[in-house]
Scaffold this active site. Structure first.
Site, mmCIF file in Angstrom:
data_model
loop_
_atom_site.group_PDB
_atom_site.id
_atom_site.type_symbol
_atom_site.label_atom_id
_atom_site.label_comp_id
_atom_site.label_asym_id
_atom_site.label_seq_id
_atom_site.Cartn_x
_atom_site.Cartn_y
_atom_site.Cartn_z
ATOM 1 N N CYS A 248 13.199 0.319 -7.997
ATOM 2 C CA CYS A 248 12.388 0.396 -7.086
ATOM 3 C C CYS A 248 11.799 -0.909 -6.865
ATOM 4 O O CYS A 248 11.540 -1.688 -5.912
ATOM 5 C CB CYS A 248 11.694 1.793 -6.745
ATOM 6 S SG CYS A 248 10.817 1.630 -5.248
ATOM 7 N N GLY B 31 -0.447 4.309 -0.050
ATOM 8 C CA GLY B 31 -1.255 5.634 0.205
ATOM 9 C C GLY B 31 -2.320 6.126 -1.141
ATOM 10 O O GLY B 31 -2.874 6.948 -0.823
ATOM 11 N N CYS C 107 9.305 9.796 -6.994
ATOM 12 C CA CYS C 107 8.858 9.961 -5.843
ATOM 13 C C CYS C 107 9.648 11.097 -4.749
ATOM 14 O O CYS C 107 9.301 11.479 -3.968
ATOM 15 C CB CYS C 107 8.395 8.595 -5.000
ATOM 16 S SG CYS C 107 9.806 7.487 -4.550
ATOM 17 N N VAL D 104 -4.920 5.844 -4.370
ATOM 18 C CA VAL D 104 -6.095 5.315 -4.875
ATOM 19 C C VAL D 104 -5.942 3.690 -5.334
ATOM 20 O O VAL D 104 -6.795 2.998 -4.908
ATOM 21 C CB VAL D 104 -6.705 6.148 -5.880
ATOM 22 C CG1 VAL D 104 -6.419 6.174 -7.291
ATOM 23 C CG2 VAL D 104 -8.262 5.546 -5.861
ATOM 24 N N ASP D 105 -5.034 3.439 -6.139
ATOM 25 C CA ASP D 105 -4.764 2.029 -6.959
ATOM 26 C C ASP D 105 -4.615 0.877 -5.715
ATOM 27 O O ASP D 105 -5.387 0.080 -5.835
ATOM 28 C CB ASP D 105 -3.821 2.154 -7.733
ATOM 29 C CG ASP D 105 -3.972 3.077 -8.959
ATOM 30 O OD1 ASP D 105 -5.068 3.358 -9.195
ATOM 31 O OD2 ASP D 105 -3.001 3.857 -9.577
ATOM 32 N N MET E 161 0.688 -1.255 -0.125
ATOM 33 C CA MET E 161 0.014 0.075 0.169
ATOM 34 C C MET E 161 0.854 1.200 -0.043
ATOM 35 O O MET E 161 1.392 1.600 0.933
ATOM 36 C CB MET E 161 -0.983 0.118 1.221
ATOM 37 C CG MET E 161 -1.864 -1.134 1.155
ATOM 38 S SD MET E 161 -3.020 -1.187 2.439
ATOM 39 C CE MET E 161 -3.976 0.493 2.017
#
Length: 380
Positions: free
Chosen positions: A120, A29, A217, A31-32, A27
């Site tokens: 990543c 954070g 990110c 929406v997907d 997760m």
């Protein structure tokens, strides 16, 4: 006495009830992944949410369009509380810095144009996090990536997402067969992102209208040069802008500020022919420029290949596939000539401009949505 029929598989492909199937959901954070977790919890699976703290330790609380930091962790926790499943936050900042951020900076210093999101997935999410999922006795790990996992005659296959505009196959080419066997991508079949947001509304998730993550990110506002200058101050060392004959045309304030194919901002005027960045020589502190024609190439050296075909990579002298040399470009027909199990020469049917070392070259079937893996573009 007749044999019992084959047991019915649940939606994740296991021959047992959802309540007896543990799935770790990665997760971010956003929406997907939140929809994936909520969907599986709604179906009755034994869901465990895991969020990785990758950078900043909360310094990015107010940053929009990021993932895995600050408010995103709180958003993931709120989803878990609403849907009633446990949620854990793991501090992976040191692992992320060593495996992704440092290499990002080193690659740029070496004249490459890296894609840290692939590293990543390869070195953090699908390696360390996947092992954590196994340590939690999970049957599988699910993510919010837009890509499809389909069953084939020889095992799980990787396929492009149903929504071509959201397809993330370019960033997931290095997923190994062993990882693919354990992974699930519940959103890959959805026709559009609007369907994902509709599901978020259905489950009453607070992230239903949250903006999509943007850029890299760990790079504030897309200013990757400032990140590299902070990590490697030598990247901002001034040098010369030269033509292909070595003639000095101008000065620059650090190779980190330039990319292959760049035309604007070179500080070179009064020439009859526009010039473009065709090479970055960080060791010599040179930005090499030339005419647009020099950006075109049909031969691409590729290494560190992850092959996902059913036959061994070297079982053929040549593979006729389609390839993507940038995430934003459509696949183009090519002939892939293996040199070893992990190295090949890719011959493009039509020349491409601006191909840069450090980018990925991803292999696609020409007749279906299947992905055959890919590798990293190296200097010729």
């Amino acid at each position: 006495m007749p044999l019992d029929p084959s047991p019915t598989l649940n939606s994740l492909g296991f021959a047992k009830p959802p309540a007896e199937t543990r799935v770790v959901v990665a997760m971010s954070g956003g929406v997907d992944s939140s929809v994936v977790a909520a969907m599986l919890a709604e179906e009755g699976y034994d869901v465990v949410g895991v969020t990785l703290q990758l950078y900043d330790h909360g310094a990015a609380l107010a940053k929009k369009g990021a993932c895995c930091a600050g408010l995103d962790i709180h958003d993931a926790r709120r989803v878990s509380e609403k849907m009633g499943f446990p949620h854990y936050v793991l501090d992976y900042e040191n692992i992320f810095k060593d495996a992704v951020i440092d290499e990002f900076a080193e690659s740029y210093l070496g004249g490459a144009t890296p894609v840290p999101c692939i590293r990543c997935n390869e070195r953090v999410k699908f390696k360390d996090l996947l092992e954590t999922a196994k340590d939690l006795d999970a049957d599988c790990m699910a993510t919010g990536h837009y890509i499809q996992r389909k069953s084939g005659p020889y095992g799980a296959e990787l396929h492009s997402a149903a929504d071509a505009n959201r397809d993330q196959s370019y960033f997931l080419f290095s997923t190994t067969p062993e990882q693919l066997a354990f992974l699930r991508f519940p959103l890959g079949h959805l026709p559009s992102k609007e369907d994902t947001r509709a599901l978020a509304e259905k489950y009453g998730l607070s992230v239903a209208n949250k903006p999509d993550s943007q850029d890299i990110c760990f790079v504030p506002d897309g200013d990757y040069a400032s990140v590299i200058r902070k990590l490697r101050p030598e990247a901002a060392a001034p040098g010369d802008i030269v033509d292909t004959d070595g003639r000095v045309l101008a000065r620059h304030d650090g190779v980190v500020n330039y990319t292959i194919g760049q035309r604007r901002g070179l500080g070179i005027g009064g020439l009859a022919t526009p010039l473009y960045v065709i090479k970055l020589d960080a060791e010599a502190r040179q930005v090499v420029v030339g005419p647009k024609s020099m950006l075109s190439t049909r031969t691409v050296p590729v290494r560190e290949i992850n092959w996902l075909g059913d036959e061994p990579f070297q079982s053929r002298d040549a593979w006729h596939l389609a390839v993507k040399v940038r995430s934003t470009r459509p696949p183009t027909d090519a002939i892939i000539r293996p040199i070893s199990d992990t190295e090949a020469t890719v011959e493009l049917t039509s020349p491409e401009e601006g191909i840069s070392p450090g980018q990925a070259c991803v292999f696609y079937d020409t007749d279906s949505s299947r992905i055959y893996g890919g590798g990293w573009i190296h200097k010729g």
